[in-house]
Design a protein around this motif. Structure first.
Motif, PDB file in Angstrom:
ATOM      1  N   SER A 157       0.725  -1.087  -0.073  1.00 14.43           N
ATOM      2  CA  SER A 157       0.046   0.085   0.110  1.00 14.43           C
ATOM      3  C   SER A 157       0.853   1.405   0.005  1.00 14.43           C
ATOM      4  O   SER A 157       0.323   2.432  -0.270  1.00 14.43           O
ATOM      5  N   ILE A 164       0.993   6.422  -1.748  1.00 12.77           N
ATOM      6  CA  ILE A 164       0.004   5.543  -1.416  1.00 12.77           C
ATOM      7  C   ILE A 164      -1.189   5.900  -2.174  1.00 12.77           C
ATOM      8  O   ILE A 164      -1.842   4.592  -2.876  1.00 12.77           O
ATOM      9  N   ASN A 165      -1.651   6.992  -2.940  1.00  9.14           N
ATOM     10  CA  ASN A 165      -2.561   7.274  -3.689  1.00  9.14           C
ATOM     11  C   ASN A 165      -2.499   6.570  -5.086  1.00  9.14           C
ATOM     12  O   ASN A 165      -3.369   6.209  -5.672  1.00  9.14           O
ATOM     13  N   LEU A 220      -3.669   3.136  -4.638  1.00  6.86           N
ATOM     14  CA  LEU A 220      -5.084   2.853  -4.603  1.00  6.86           C
ATOM     15  C   LEU A 220      -5.558   3.092  -6.261  1.00  6.86           C
ATOM     16  O   LEU A 220      -6.439   2.466  -6.504  1.00  6.86           O
ATOM     17  N   GLN A 258      -6.750  -1.811   0.455  1.00 11.19           N
ATOM     18  CA  GLN A 258      -6.517  -2.467   1.737  1.00 11.19           C
ATOM     19  C   GLN A 258      -7.542  -2.380   3.033  1.00 11.19           C
ATOM     20  O   GLN A 258      -8.004  -1.011   3.098  1.00 11.19           O
ATOM     21  N   ALA A 287     -14.531   5.956  -0.942  1.00 13.73           N
ATOM     22  CA  ALA A 287     -14.316   6.363  -2.561  1.00 13.73           C
ATOM     23  C   ALA A 287     -13.650   7.808  -2.798  1.00 13.73           C
ATOM     24  O   ALA A 287     -14.038   8.456  -3.743  1.00 13.73           O
ATOM     25  N   LEU A 298     -11.218   8.944  -3.431  1.00  9.00           N
ATOM     26  CA  LEU A 298     -10.195   9.728  -4.839  1.00  9.00           C
ATOM     27  C   LEU A 298     -11.156   9.726  -5.974  1.00  9.00           C
ATOM     28  O   LEU A 298     -10.660  10.139  -6.970  1.00  9.00           O
TER      29      LEU A 298
END
Ligand SMILES: Nc1ncnc2c1ncn2[C@@H]1O[C@H](COP(=O)(O)OP(=O)(O)O)[C@@H](O)[C@H]1O
Ligand SMILES: [Mg+2]
Lengths: 308, 237
Positions: free
Chosen positions: B48, B70-71, B74, B80, B101, B103
């Motif tokens: 992650s 991190i983004n 995702l 995760q 949700a 992003l």
């Protein structure tokens, strides 16, 4: 003179001072809520906002000076966070607190350097400093405006926090940095937003507060900062409504103590001055001690606020 | 496919992962079992992007994810469900799902996924206005899984979803994991509850003090004597 008419002006001025404290207190409580940090520099940012106004008003019209002051204060709050707190994100909380104390002294010293330690007269702001009569009491218009403006700003803020995406992110970050990051929330942006809001309110607060005072010195932020901090703790640090209620309670108590001599004399309860007003600052701290003894989390505080 | 090669992670001087290789093929349920402290959470946290690795690679469909923010992980479609659920106790159930949700910009699709999560977990819909902190442990786990799904991931990684839950509740969670997988989400499941994890796994790995010591299908590992002894609480004959 009847009791009501004697007490009313003090209550009005107490509500007004309370509103000013509230605007500062929200900054303390929001930053605490998200970083568990007592931002000792907040009162000094408030003082710097006042000083900026002194200098800007001397060189440009108010309609330019006021927005510029607010903008630069916000920028100052943002920069302090980025430079002095962000690098310490994973350091022990005590290190960040010490950094905050450092920033506080730094701002006071810079102010000392710039002003030479001299008392600077706060600019007269027309309209809001005009005298008006409310319920038979004469007072400056700012006294009446302050509580309404404060309440309006706080309502807007509470709306933002409870009903917008950034507000939701703020609440998530305040609970759990790491999981917030896992959801894609950029915690540094959220923390910056918190400082921006807090310093914006302090800048507005400084405008209202210093309009009532003859001048500013480098330590002028200390006492209102401390009172606002006490208000935040009194209301339950981390809680915005708590900070506001705490600030009004402290403002009104303080103002009533200041007027106690006059009130008692006009009521014939005492014959001469007893100098109760000497205790107007002390009463704030007595209130703090009382609440901490009977309800350590403050009026609206959560039970445990520590993060996992 | 999510592919991990020679991943090495250390906390200070302590080696938590000593070069592991792991493959998570699309559409499968892959499980990683191991004792407490073996490095299971570290593996997920590194994927992650919460923890930095000092060597190795993590690729998804050939794209390197290691070192990315991190983004980016995702956005690549890997979400995760963290250990201990970590729902936002001060947010409502609905808000927790919406944070999942965070992003995304496709509003209409988000609403569809919300309905999807509510179908998987009708209990969450009943409680959508309740603060997450007031849910039971099992409901919080459902919420944590639902929140993970709200990013509409291609791969959902789950860190010990059965932790601290009653057997019946655990069974429910495992049924849902299968269902989610059947609907096309790849699953990387970490468990100490090896028995149940191996039963639903297509592919399984055993992690011991930072090393992968065994790999096979779920059925193969279930039948393995040493696995039985170490992780299934059964004595060798
Ligand atoms: N933040 C940390 N700092 C230092 N050591 C850690 C940290 N997190 C985990 N460890 C150590 O790394 C090893 C693997 O931990 P972890 O990945 O949490 O194991 P598991 O999830 O399999 O129980 C353990 O020895 C643990 O003590
Ligand atoms: Mg773990």
């Amino acid at each position: 003179m009847d009791l009501w008419n004697t007490v009313l002006p003090y209550i009005l001025s107490g509500i007004s001072v309370g509103g000013q404290y509230a605007l500062i207190a929200v900054g303390y409580t929001m930053v605490y809520g998200i970083l568990r940090l007592i931002n000792f520099a907040h009162g000094d940012v408030f003082m710097v906002a006042g000083l900026m106004m002194v200098y800007f008003a001397a060189s440009m019209p108010l309609y330019a000076a006021i927005p510029l002051m607010i903008l630069l204060t916000v920028l100052l709050g943002f920069t302090i966070e980025r430079v002095a707190y962000k690098p310490l994100r994973t350091a022990p909380r005590m290190s960040v607190m010490i950094s905050a104390i450092g920033v506080s002294y730094l701002l006071q010293n810079l102010a000392l350097y710039v002003t030479g330690g001299l008392n600077k007269n706060y600019p007269e702001i027309p309209w809001i400093s005009d005298k008006i009569t409310v319920l038979g009491a004469t007072t400056a218009r700012v006294t009446v405006i302050t509580p309404f403006l404060t309440v309006a700003l706080v309502f807007a803020l509470v709306y933002l926090i409870n009903h917008t995406k950034i507000g939701m992110a703020m609440r998530a970050v305040s609970k759990d940095f790491e999981t917030a990051q896992l959801m894609g929330i950029r915690i540094n942006s959220v923390i910056s937003a918190t400082f921006v809001i807090g310093t914006f309110l302090a800048a507005v607060g400084s405008l209202l507060f210093f309009s009532n005072y003859p001048g500013i010195v480098p330590t002028s932020g200390a006492m209102p900062g401390l009172k606002a901090f006490v208000a935040a703790v009194f209301g339950g640090i981390g809680s915005i409504p708590g900070a506001v209620v705490g600030a009004f309670i402290i403002g009104i108590s303080e103002s009533l103590i200041k007027g106690l001599d006059t009130i008692l004399i006009t009521q014939g309860a005492i014959a001469e001055q007893m100098d109760f007003s000497t205790f107007s600052d002390a009463v704030t701290f007595v209130l703090l001690i009382v609440i901490l003894v009977f309800k350590p989390t403050g009026l609206f505080g959560e039970k445990t606020t520590d993060k996992v | 496919m999510l592919k991990i090669e020679n991943l090495q992670v250390a906390y200070g001087g302590i080696q938590a992962l000593r070069g592991i290789d792991l493959e998570v093929p699309d559409g499968k349920i892959v499980t990683l079992i191991g004792a407490n402290g073996a490095g299971k959470s570290t593996t997920l946290r590194t994927i992650s992007g919460l923890v930095k690795a000092h060597a190795g690679s993590i690729t998804y469909d050939g794209t390197e994810l290691l070192g990315k923010p991190i983004n980016a992980v995702l956005e690549a479609g890997i979400a995760q469900v963290p250990e201990g659920r970590r729902v936002f106790a001060n947010l409502s159930v609905l808000e927790n799902l919406r944070v999942g949700a965070y992003l995304r910009r496709d509003k209409a699709e988000i609403e569809k996924d919300l309905q999807w999560v509510y179908e998987l977990f009708p209990r969450l819909q009943e409680r959508s206005w309740q603060l997450a902190g007031t849910l039971s442990g099992g409901e919080q786990q459902m919420l944590a899984v639902g929140r993970g799904l709200m990013s509409r991931p291609k791969v959902l990684m789950m860190d010990e979803p059965s932790l601290g839950l009653a057997p019946l509740v655990v069974q429910g969670i495992f049924d849902i994991i299968r269902e989610i997988n059947r609907q096309g989400v790849t699953i990387l499941l970490i468990e100490q509850n090896a028995n149940m994890a191996l039963k639903i796994a297509d592919l399984a790995y055993v992690l011991e003090t930072g090393r992968i010591t065994m790999r096979g299908t779920g059925a193969e590992l279930l039948a393995d004597e040493s696995v039985k002894e170490a992780y299934l609480g059964k004595k060798k004959k």
